[in-house]
Design a protein around this motif. Structure first.
Motif, short mmCIF file in Angstrom:
data_model
loop_
_atom_site.label_atom_id
_atom_site.label_comp_id
_atom_site.label_asym_id
_atom_site.label_seq_id
_atom_site.Cartn_x
_atom_site.Cartn_y
_atom_site.Cartn_z
N TYR A 1 49.33 45.39 47.79
CA TYR A 1 49.87 44.20 48.18
C TYR A 1 51.26 44.24 47.54
O TYR A 1 52.27 43.87 48.02
CB TYR A 1 49.09 43.08 47.79
CG TYR A 1 50.00 41.75 47.76
CD1 TYR A 1 50.53 41.13 48.97
CD2 TYR A 1 50.14 41.47 46.41
CE1 TYR A 1 51.19 40.05 48.67
CE2 TYR A 1 50.96 39.98 46.29
CZ TYR A 1 51.37 39.73 47.39
OH TYR A 1 52.40 38.45 47.35
N ALA A 2 51.15 44.46 46.33
CA ALA A 2 52.52 44.52 45.44
C ALA A 2 53.40 45.36 45.92
O ALA A 2 54.70 45.07 46.01
CB ALA A 2 52.13 44.77 44.03
N GLU A 3 53.18 46.56 46.25
CA GLU A 3 54.31 47.58 47.33
C GLU A 3 54.70 46.76 48.25
O GLU A 3 55.96 47.15 48.65
CB GLU A 3 53.44 48.87 47.39
CG GLU A 3 53.00 49.75 46.24
CD GLU A 3 52.42 50.77 46.41
OE1 GLU A 3 52.42 51.19 47.68
OE2 GLU A 3 52.05 51.55 45.60
N ALA A 4 53.72 46.37 49.06
CA ALA A 4 54.38 45.62 50.53
C ALA A 4 55.22 44.45 50.11
O ALA A 4 56.24 44.36 50.72
CB ALA A 4 53.12 45.22 51.17
N PHE A 5 55.00 43.77 49.09
CA PHE A 5 55.75 42.72 48.84
C PHE A 5 57.09 43.16 48.47
O PHE A 5 58.27 42.67 48.57
CB PHE A 5 55.03 41.89 47.60
CG PHE A 5 55.86 40.48 47.39
CD1 PHE A 5 55.37 39.36 47.88
CD2 PHE A 5 56.91 40.64 46.62
CE1 PHE A 5 56.15 38.19 47.65
CE2 PHE A 5 57.59 39.19 46.18
CZ PHE A 5 57.45 38.12 46.77
N ALA A 6 57.06 44.08 47.60
CA ALA A 6 58.55 44.67 46.96
C ALA A 6 59.26 45.15 47.98
O ALA A 6 60.40 45.10 48.11
CB ALA A 6 58.19 45.74 45.93
N SER A 7 58.53 45.74 49.24
CA SER A 7 59.43 46.27 50.41
C SER A 7 59.92 45.28 51.46
O SER A 7 60.73 45.40 52.20
CB SER A 7 58.70 47.37 51.12
OG SER A 7 57.52 46.31 51.89
N GLY A 8 59.33 43.98 51.14
CA GLY A 8 59.98 42.66 51.98
C GLY A 8 59.20 42.67 52.93
O GLY A 8 59.50 41.65 53.73
N ALA A 9 58.06 43.43 53.26
CA ALA A 9 56.93 42.91 54.42
C ALA A 9 55.67 43.00 54.01
O ALA A 9 54.82 43.91 54.06
CB ALA A 9 57.28 44.11 55.45
N PRO A 10 55.24 41.77 53.40
CA PRO A 10 53.82 41.57 52.86
C PRO A 10 52.85 41.10 53.66
O PRO A 10 51.53 41.18 53.57
CB PRO A 10 54.06 40.60 51.62
CG PRO A 10 55.22 39.81 52.14
CD PRO A 10 56.02 40.72 52.95
N GLN B 1 54.77 37.50 38.60
CA GLN B 1 55.51 36.05 38.83
C GLN B 1 55.93 36.02 40.14
O GLN B 1 55.92 35.10 40.76
CB GLN B 1 56.34 35.64 37.72
CG GLN B 1 55.70 35.13 36.59
CD GLN B 1 56.62 34.64 35.36
OE1 GLN B 1 57.42 33.60 35.74
NE2 GLN B 1 56.92 35.14 34.19
N ALA B 2 56.62 37.30 40.64
CA ALA B 2 57.13 37.16 41.64
C ALA B 2 56.39 37.16 42.97
O ALA B 2 56.69 36.48 44.05
CB ALA B 2 58.23 38.34 41.72
N PHE C 1 50.26 35.54 47.07
CA PHE C 1 48.86 36.11 47.22
C PHE C 1 47.81 35.02 47.47
O PHE C 1 47.24 35.15 48.04
CB PHE C 1 48.85 37.00 46.18
CG PHE C 1 47.45 37.73 46.28
CD1 PHE C 1 47.28 38.95 47.00
CD2 PHE C 1 46.56 37.52 45.57
CE1 PHE C 1 46.17 39.64 47.38
CE2 PHE C 1 45.30 38.07 45.45
CZ PHE C 1 45.15 39.08 46.65
N VAL C 2 48.00 34.12 46.34
CA VAL C 2 47.03 33.05 46.22
C VAL C 2 47.27 32.04 47.38
O VAL C 2 45.97 31.52 47.64
CB VAL C 2 46.92 32.53 44.90
CG1 VAL C 2 46.55 33.28 43.66
CG2 VAL C 2 48.27 31.71 44.72
N ALA C 3 48.22 31.99 48.10
CA ALA C 3 48.41 31.08 49.14
C ALA C 3 47.97 31.84 50.25
O ALA C 3 47.39 31.20 51.19
CB ALA C 3 49.91 30.75 49.41
N GLY C 4 47.91 33.01 50.46
CA GLY C 4 47.67 33.73 51.69
C GLY C 4 46.33 34.40 51.62
O GLY C 4 45.73 34.72 52.56
#
Length: 252
Positions: A168-177, A206-207, A212-215
């Motif tokens: 998930y962290a990798e996907a978030f960093a890529s802009g498409a989580p 924090q970013a 994550f907790v919302a989804g």
């Protein structure tokens, strides 16, 4: 429901061990995290003692017991004991943490990067889960998103799973989580249907934590160390922990 924050203090021990001696002090750092409102402390002692050592586990057990907060010990229950490392189950037996998180990592891994395969591991895990339950530990098993066989985790007596959130962290960093979040949410719901609580951890920051907790529904606890300690170098432990707690606070 408020997701609980357990701070992993491994990185404090890495810094201490790089120089030798006692500074920075792991217990003092844990006290600072708890004073800021963290709900618990996590450690992951490894057989090679690269960061948290057995003496740290004993000291942090005493601290968390005195403060009335959760102590979570992570580790590979299959790793044999060796000099300076009595073994995961032995450490749990001696310190009786509130939670024992079983992780299938090998000695050579830089960090935990995959969960259990229950088709392969359930039979070996079952007696260890039973032993940990007998000494009063809540048992959590580290799993990958989309992990099959969650019914087996419940059948052998686990109380919770911990979702490995690196992807998930990798996907978030890529802009498409979005796709990753959907898979994590699906895995959480499947776990909850069979009676397992859901924890999460690895590369949360924090970013990316808020999304994550919302989804992902009803995450009971997140264990965060690397990012939190790194961010604290700039902003201080107290301020950083409070920022995480604000992110985790229920929204109206």
């Amino acid at each position: 429901m408020s997701t609980q924050l357990s701070v992993n203090v491994n990185k404090i021990a890495v810094l201490r061990n790089s120089r030798g001696g006692h500074d920075p002090d792991v217990v003092r750092a844990a006290v600072a995290c708890l004073d800021a409102g963290a709900h618990g402390i996590t450690v992951h002692p490894r057989p090679d003692q690269r960061h948290i050592r057995a003496d740290d586990v004993y000291a942090l057990s005493a601290l968390t017991r005195a403060r009335g907060v959760e102590f979570n010990i992570e580790g590979n229950p299959f790793a044999p004991p060796r000099e300076g490392y009595p073994g995961f189950i032995a450490l749990c037996r001696e310190t009786r943490p509130a939670q024992a998180t079983l992780v299938p990592d090998g000695d050579g891994q830089l960090t935990s990067d995959h969960g259990f395969d229950f088709a392969r591991d359930a039979a070996r895990l079952a007696p260890l889960v039973a032993e940990l339950r007998e000494i009063g530990c809540r048992v959590s098993l580290f799993v990958d998103p989309g992990c099959p066989g969650l019914e087996e985790a419940a059948r052998i007596g686990a109380h919770r799973i911990e979702l490995y959130t690196g992807p998930y962290a990798e996907a978030f960093a890529s802009g498409a989580p979005e796709a990753a979040l959907a898979l994590f949410a699906q895995t959480a719901r499947r776990a909850q249907v069979v009676g397992l609580g859901v924890n999460a951890g690895h590369d949360l920051s924090q970013a990316n934590l808020g999304a994550f907790v919302a989804g992902v529904p009803d995450v009971l606890e997140v264990s965060i160390g690397h990012a939190l300690i790194g961010e604290a170098l700039y902003d201080g432990i107290d301020h950083t922990v409070r920022n995480y707690l604000d992110i985790l606070a229920p929204r109206g």
